[in-house]
Design an enzyme around this catalytic site. Structure first.
Site, PDB file in Angstrom:
ATOM      1  NE  ARG A  99      46.949 -53.004  13.768  1.00  0.00           N
ATOM      2  CZ  ARG A  99      47.245 -52.411  12.558  1.00  0.00           C
ATOM      3  NH1 ARG A  99      48.070 -53.049  11.499  1.00  0.00           N
ATOM      4  NH2 ARG A  99      45.788 -52.442  12.286  1.00  0.00           N
ATOM      5  CG  HIS A 126      41.504 -54.957  12.098  1.00  0.00           C
ATOM      6  ND1 HIS A 126      41.506 -53.493  12.992  1.00  0.00           N
ATOM      7  CD2 HIS A 126      42.024 -54.488  10.875  1.00  0.00           C
ATOM      8  CE1 HIS A 126      42.532 -52.787  13.481  1.00  0.00           C
ATOM      9  NE2 HIS A 126      42.670 -53.107  11.643  1.00  0.00           N
ATOM     10  CD  GLN A 129      39.224 -51.536   9.283  1.00  0.00           C
ATOM     11  OE1 GLN A 129      40.452 -51.467   9.404  1.00  0.00           O
ATOM     12  NE2 GLN A 129      38.100 -50.935   7.851  1.00  0.00           N
ATOM     13  CG  ASP A 210      41.839 -57.816   4.679  1.00  0.00           C
ATOM     14  OD1 ASP A 210      42.116 -56.561   4.121  1.00  0.00           O
ATOM     15  OD2 ASP A 210      41.589 -58.438   5.677  1.00  0.00           O
ATOM     16  CB  CYS A 250      40.366 -53.075   6.637  1.00  0.00           C
ATOM     17  SG  CYS A 250      41.239 -54.286   6.094  1.00  0.00           S
ATOM     18  NE  ARG A 278      41.031 -48.648  12.545  1.00  0.00           N
ATOM     19  CZ  ARG A 278      41.544 -49.469  12.699  1.00  0.00           C
ATOM     20  NH1 ARG A 278      41.905 -49.907  11.763  1.00  0.00           N
ATOM     21  NH2 ARG A 278      41.942 -49.626  13.353  1.00  0.00           N
TER      22      ARG A 278
HETATM   23  N1   CP Z   1      43.183 -51.509   8.324  1.00  0.00           N
HETATM   24  C1   CP Z   1      43.864 -51.122   8.920  1.00  0.00           C
HETATM   25  O1   CP Z   1      43.927 -51.753   9.970  1.00  0.00           O
HETATM   26  O2   CP Z   1      44.718 -50.728   8.177  1.00  0.00           O
HETATM   27  P1   CP Z   1      46.664 -50.503   8.651  1.00  0.00           P
HETATM   28  O3   CP Z   1      47.298 -51.810   9.508  1.00  0.00           O
HETATM   29  O4   CP Z   1      47.487 -49.367   8.406  1.00  0.00           O
HETATM   30  O5   CP Z   1      46.666 -49.649  10.443  1.00  0.00           O
HETATM   31  N1  NVA Z   2      43.996 -58.836   7.260  1.00  0.00           N
HETATM   32  C1  NVA Z   2      44.612 -57.908   7.657  1.00  0.00           C
HETATM   33  C2  NVA Z   2      44.083 -56.869   8.110  1.00  0.00           C
HETATM   34  C3  NVA Z   2      45.255 -56.066   8.313  1.00  0.00           C
HETATM   35  C4  NVA Z   2      45.038 -53.893   8.031  1.00  0.00           C
HETATM   36  C5  NVA Z   2      46.326 -58.424   8.150  1.00  0.00           C
HETATM   37  O1  NVA Z   2      46.274 -58.861   9.473  1.00  0.00           O
HETATM   38  O2  NVA Z   2      47.298 -58.708   7.742  1.00  0.00           O
END
Ligand code: CP
Ligand code: NVA
Length: 290
Positions: A99, A126, A129, A210, A250, A278
């Protein structure tokens, strides 16, 4: 070796990934031991709950060894250039899931190493997801028969979702306020792009939103709160969707901003099924890529 940096990397394998995710959900012992002796790096430059826990649990259930790495610990691009980090991890690990703040970091890690690299969220996509999302949607109706309305910031989650829904033959709509819509170059053909939330939600079988301010955009928060005023998925808006429409997010969610409490807590909200998927979808991805 295949990397999974964007949904399009595995678009043709999505039907299999969804099927395997469903099987993994039905059978806790699915794939037991398949990753025995494999070392999988799990690298996080940004906070996480679902991704952090589901990836480690998936690796452990498959018999592999997770090696958790923090952004400050690794210092990609600060302590050491990404290409050196990639070449070192390539010698020590069998796969890397990461990430990152900047998608280019993932591209460098992938380019300079041979092990599979999996995107656990970047500023652009993502994809893990999205696999969980289509697996969740498919429990209710085939994605090919679904109309998915994403309302809000056309961000990483929206882009990945669009690719996954279109790859599986569904209709995808994205509605955002002016200035926060998608970059059409990042979307597959066929996505319906709107600037009207009600129009997007009308008749949809799945309604998705989101956060308005993603990780890394915190300085824009007050501007975004202003720009997204009136864009909340509240009960009145959710009622414009199909009679048995499901609600997806998400998570983490900001109740009272992008979604009203009554919608996220609605009997047809499937946000915790998504969170559970997930785990099952990452299990499917590990089996596919390793
Ligand atoms: N949806 C998701 O990726 O959650 P986290 O940021 O908690 O991993
Ligand atoms: N769009 C959000 C998703 C988090 C899971 C972000 O990037 O922070």
């Amino acid at each position: 070796m295949t990397d999974f940096l964007r949904v399009r990397d595995l678009a043709d394998r999505l039907p299999d990934l969804v099927e395997v995710a469903h099987r993994a959900k039905a059978d806790r012992n699915f794939g037991l031991g398949h990753l025995a002796g494999r070392q999988i790096g799990l690298f996080f430059e940004l906070p996480s709950t679902r991704t952090r826990v589901s990836t480690e649990v998936a690796v452990r259930r498959l018999g592999g060894d997770p090696v958790v790495l923090s952004g400050s610990g690794l210092g990609v691009g600060t302590r050491e250039p990404a290409n050196d980090v990639a070449r070192v991890l390539d010698r020590l690990l069998d796969g890397l899931a990461a990430r990152v703040t900047d998608h280019r970091t993932l591209e460098q890690l992938a380019r300079h190493g041979d092990i599979p690299v999996i995107n656990l969220l970047s500023d652009l996509e993502h994809p893990c997801q999205a696999v969980a999302d289509v697996a969740t949607i498919a429990e209710h109706r085939p994605v090919a028969d679904s109309v998915v309305a994403y309302v809000g910031d056309a961000n990483n989650v929206a882009t990945s979702l669009a690719w996954a829904v279109v790859a599986l033959g569904g209709e995808m709509r994205i509605a955002s306020p002016p200035g926060y819509g998608p970059d059409s170059r990042e979307l597959p053909d066929g996505v319906i792009v709107l600037e009207d939330a009600d129009e997007a939600v009308s008749g949809a079988t799945a309604v998705y939103t989101d956060v308005w301010t993603s990780m890394g955009q915190e300085k824009e928060r007050s501007d975004r709160l202003e720009a997204f005023e009136g864009w909340t998925i509240d009960l009145a808006r959710f009622r414009l969707a199909h009679d048995d429409a499901i609600f997806l997010h998400c998570l983490p969610a900001h109740r009272g901003e992008e979604v009203a409490t009554e919608v996220i807590e609605h009997p047809r909200s499937v946000v915790f099924d998504q969170a559970e998927y997930r785990l099952h979808s990452f299990t499917a991805l590990l089996l596919e890529l390793l």
